[in-house]
Design a protein around this motif. Structure first.
Motif, PDB file in Angstrom:
ATOM      1  N   PHE A  14      -3.384   8.403   1.732  1.00  0.00           N
ATOM      2  CA  PHE A  14      -2.955   7.315   0.847  1.00  0.00           C
ATOM      3  C   PHE A  14      -2.699   6.024   1.610  1.00  0.00           C
ATOM      4  N   VAL A  15      -2.343   6.122   2.882  1.00  0.00           N
ATOM      5  CA  VAL A  15      -2.146   4.915   3.690  1.00  0.00           C
ATOM      6  C   VAL A  15      -3.421   4.079   3.704  1.00  0.00           C
ATOM      7  N   LEU A  16      -4.573   4.751   3.663  1.00  0.00           N
ATOM      8  CA  LEU A  16      -5.861   4.056   3.651  1.00  0.00           C
ATOM      9  C   LEU A  16      -6.297   3.708   2.230  1.00  0.00           C
ATOM     10  N   THR A  17      -6.191   4.673   1.314  1.00  0.00           N
ATOM     11  CA  THR A  17      -6.715   4.463  -0.048  1.00  0.00           C
ATOM     12  C   THR A  17      -5.830   3.554  -0.886  1.00  0.00           C
ATOM     13  N   SER A  18      -4.577   3.316  -0.447  1.00  0.00           N
ATOM     14  CA  SER A  18      -3.678   2.456  -1.225  1.00  0.00           C
ATOM     15  C   SER A  18      -4.212   1.033  -1.343  1.00  0.00           C
ATOM     16  N   HIS A  19      -5.147   0.654  -0.505  1.00  0.00           N
ATOM     17  CA  HIS A  19      -5.729  -0.689  -0.566  1.00  0.00           C
ATOM     18  C   HIS A  19      -6.913  -0.761  -1.536  1.00  0.00           C
ATOM     19  N   SER A  20      -7.297   0.379  -2.120  1.00  0.00           N
ATOM     20  CA  SER A  20      -8.444   0.417  -3.026  1.00  0.00           C
ATOM     21  C   SER A  20      -8.003   0.732  -4.452  1.00  0.00           C
ATOM     22  N   PRO A  21      -8.262  -0.165  -5.425  1.00  0.00           N
ATOM     23  CA  PRO A  21      -7.907   0.115  -6.823  1.00  0.00           C
ATOM     24  C   PRO A  21      -8.639   1.329  -7.393  1.00  0.00           C
ATOM     25  N   VAL A  22      -9.736   1.730  -6.769  1.00  0.00           N
ATOM     26  CA  VAL A  22     -10.495   2.887  -7.255  1.00  0.00           C
ATOM     27  C   VAL A  22      -9.975   4.179  -6.636  1.00  0.00           C
ATOM     28  N   LEU A  23      -9.734   4.174  -5.330  1.00  0.00           N
ATOM     29  CA  LEU A  23      -9.351   5.399  -4.624  1.00  0.00           C
ATOM     30  C   LEU A  23      -7.855   5.688  -4.700  1.00  0.00           C
ATOM     31  N   ALA A  24      -7.041   4.669  -4.854  1.00  0.00           N
ATOM     32  CA  ALA A  24      -5.588   4.874  -4.902  1.00  0.00           C
ATOM     33  C   ALA A  24      -5.177   5.810  -6.043  1.00  0.00           C
ATOM     34  N   PRO A  25      -5.683   5.614  -7.293  1.00  0.00           N
ATOM     35  CA  PRO A  25      -5.299   6.532  -8.368  1.00  0.00           C
ATOM     36  C   PRO A  25      -5.712   7.980  -8.093  1.00  0.00           C
ATOM     37  N   VAL A  26      -6.873   8.175  -7.477  1.00  0.00           N
ATOM     38  CA  VAL A  26      -7.322   9.535  -7.149  1.00  0.00           C
ATOM     39  C   VAL A  26      -6.332  10.184  -6.187  1.00  0.00           C
ATOM     40  N   THR A  27      -5.886   9.433  -5.195  1.00  0.00           N
ATOM     41  CA  THR A  27      -4.950   9.977  -4.212  1.00  0.00           C
ATOM     42  C   THR A  27      -3.581  10.215  -4.829  1.00  0.00           C
ATOM     43  N   VAL A  28      -3.160   9.346  -5.748  1.00  0.00           N
ATOM     44  CA  VAL A  28      -1.900   9.555  -6.458  1.00  0.00           C
ATOM     45  C   VAL A  28      -1.934  10.887  -7.202  1.00  0.00           C
ATOM     46  N   PHE A  29      -3.054  11.172  -7.866  1.00  0.00           N
ATOM     47  CA  PHE A  29      -3.210  12.452  -8.565  1.00  0.00           C
ATOM     48  C   PHE A  29      -3.127  13.613  -7.576  1.00  0.00           C
ATOM     49  N   LEU A  30      -3.808  13.498  -6.439  1.00  0.00           N
ATOM     50  CA  LEU A  30      -3.825  14.572  -5.442  1.00  0.00           C
ATOM     51  C   LEU A  30      -2.432  14.835  -4.874  1.00  0.00           C
ATOM     52  N   ILE A  31      -1.673  13.779  -4.633  1.00  0.00           N
ATOM     53  CA  ILE A  31      -0.319  13.959  -4.100  1.00  0.00           C
ATOM     54  C   ILE A  31       0.556  14.662  -5.134  1.00  0.00           C
ATOM     55  N   GLY A  32       0.422  14.275  -6.408  1.00  0.00           N
ATOM     56  CA  GLY A  32       1.177  14.955  -7.458  1.00  0.00           C
ATOM     57  C   GLY A  32       0.824  16.433  -7.543  1.00  0.00           C
ATOM     58  N   ALA A  33      -0.486  16.734  -7.446  1.00  0.00           N
ATOM     59  CA  ALA A  33      -0.943  18.122  -7.557  1.00  0.00           C
ATOM     60  C   ALA A  33      -0.500  18.962  -6.366  1.00  0.00           C
TER      61      ALA A  33
END
Length: 398
Positions: A281-300
């Motif tokens: 997420f440190v990397l994907t947080s800068h991407s509006p496309v990848l950040a939501p995917v990583t947010v879902f993965l962290i929740g899961a």
């Protein structure tokens, strides 16, 4: 799965809603009661303190009562606490109301996990426990957004009035659907506390403190990251938080199924995946496309291990399953506070808004270390034990 699990899930939905809805309504409550935002933060911390104190205390006080009676008693206290919150006229009384509302949280989940596990075959215990906890995760998808919207439109008191209504519904559902439980026999405070002499019980608590502080380190600061780093508007953050809740729900359901097959392996896999997701997420947080995917993965990944750890404590604290399971809920709130504190510490140190994700990744690895140590201790006695030693070992347990 037994329909009684639906009643437990409804109650978990109400508990999850009241725990998290205050975070979204903090400005409205602070303005209405004429206190600062830091002072209003006490409504969150007093609830958590109620959980930490209430879980072991109420479980011990009710250790000789029937488990269904305890579940109903906790829901009455929960409903009263939220009604008290809805009508509290002053800052001080609302603090007291939030403390009261938090008291039954851990005891309900602790006894509920024991009841849920007892409703199904041994090979489906973790799945049954996960069905109850799904109510808690769905609260973050439905209950919290609805409660926040209701509180913002009609006044914050309506949100807690709604939670009280959910408490009444849950009370009726548990009374009607949960079968009567046999009254515990041969229980004593000394016997209940005996289970806490085992290193494995404390290792389970350590896994929760560090493994789940990882998720809370990330989640406590998700809003400013998504707005200031990712670039989303404050309005767009709400559905992203719901996406996190969807991840929690999916992870809890999947984790329950896998934990019935091999709880320790499930714990190891998902703690590793959580550390990887937080680092990513440190990397994907800068991407509006990848950040939501990583947010879902962290929740899961963050919540997939919950059924495993609940099943683990039921195995390791057999003399005191309800007290052990309730104490896990206290530990979750300690993890919540620890994660938020450490995350805030690195932000205050000038390391940036994404720094809590690095902290979370390290915390998840520490939790994994404790889980691996616990698994290693499991294997040790088995390889060392001889057939002659096993009968005396069983006699000691009895």
């Amino acid at each position: 799965m037994p329909i009684a699990l639906l009643a437990l899930a409804i109650a978990a939905f109400g508990i999850g809603t009241t725990e998290f809805v205050m975070m979204g309504l903090l400005p409205e409550v602070a303005t209405d009661l004429q206190v600062s935002i830091p002072d209003a933060g006490g409504y969150i911390s007093l609830y958590a303190l109620g959980v930490v104190i209430g879980a072991p205390l109420l479980t011990i006080l009710g250790m000789r009562a029937r488990r269904k009676v305890m579940l109903l008693s906790m829901l009455v206290l929960f409903t009263v606490g939220n009604l008290f919150s809805a009508f509290a006229p002053t800052h001080e009384l609302l603090l007291a109301a939030r403390f009261v509302a938090g008291l039954p949280h851990g005891t309900f989940f602790g006894i509920g996990a024991v009841v849920a596990a007892g409703l199904v075959a041994a090979d489906k215990r973790a799945q049954a426990i996960s069905m109850m906890f799904i109510g808690l995760t769905v609260a973050n998808i439905v209950g919290v957004p609805i409660g926040t919207l209701l509180g913002q439109q009609l006044g914050w008191r309506w949100a807690f009035g709604l939670v009280a209504v959910i408490g009444v519904v849950a009370l009726a559902a548990v009374a009607a659907l949960v079968p009567n439980q046999p009254k515990p026999t041969d229980v004593s405070l000394r016997g209940e506390l005996r289970a806490f002499r085992r290193p494995q019980v404390w290792l389970a608590f350590a896994v929760v403190v560090f493994g789940f502080a990882a998720t809370f380190s990330f989640y406590s600061y998700i809003k400013p990251v998504l707005t200031d780093v990712t670039g989303y508007s404050p309005t767009a953050v709400t559905p992203l938080l719901a996406l996190f809740g969807v991840g929690m729900t999916v992870g809890t359901a999947v984790g329950g199924r896998l934990a019935d097959r091999n709880p320790m392996r499930t714990l190891h896999v998902f703690l590793t995946a959580l550390a990887a997701s937080l680092g990513l997420f440190v990397l994907t947080s800068h991407s509006p496309v990848l950040a939501p995917v990583t947010v879902f993965l962290i929740g899961a990944t963050g919540f997939a291990a919950i059924p495993s750890i609940q099943a683990r404590i039921l195995d390791q604290a057999k003399e005191a399953p309800a007290l052990g399971s309730a104490s896990i809920q206290s530990t979750f709130n300690i993890a919540n506070s620890l994660g938020a504190y450490l995350g805030g510490l690195v932000i205050a140190g000038g390391l940036g808004l994404t720094a809590p994700s690095w902290v979370g990744a390290l915390l998840a690895l520490v939790g994994l270390g404790f889980a691996l140590l616990s698994g290693w201790l499991d294997r040790g006695p088995r390889t060392a034990a001889t057939p002659a030693a096993q009968p005396s070992e069983h006699a000691e347990v009895r």
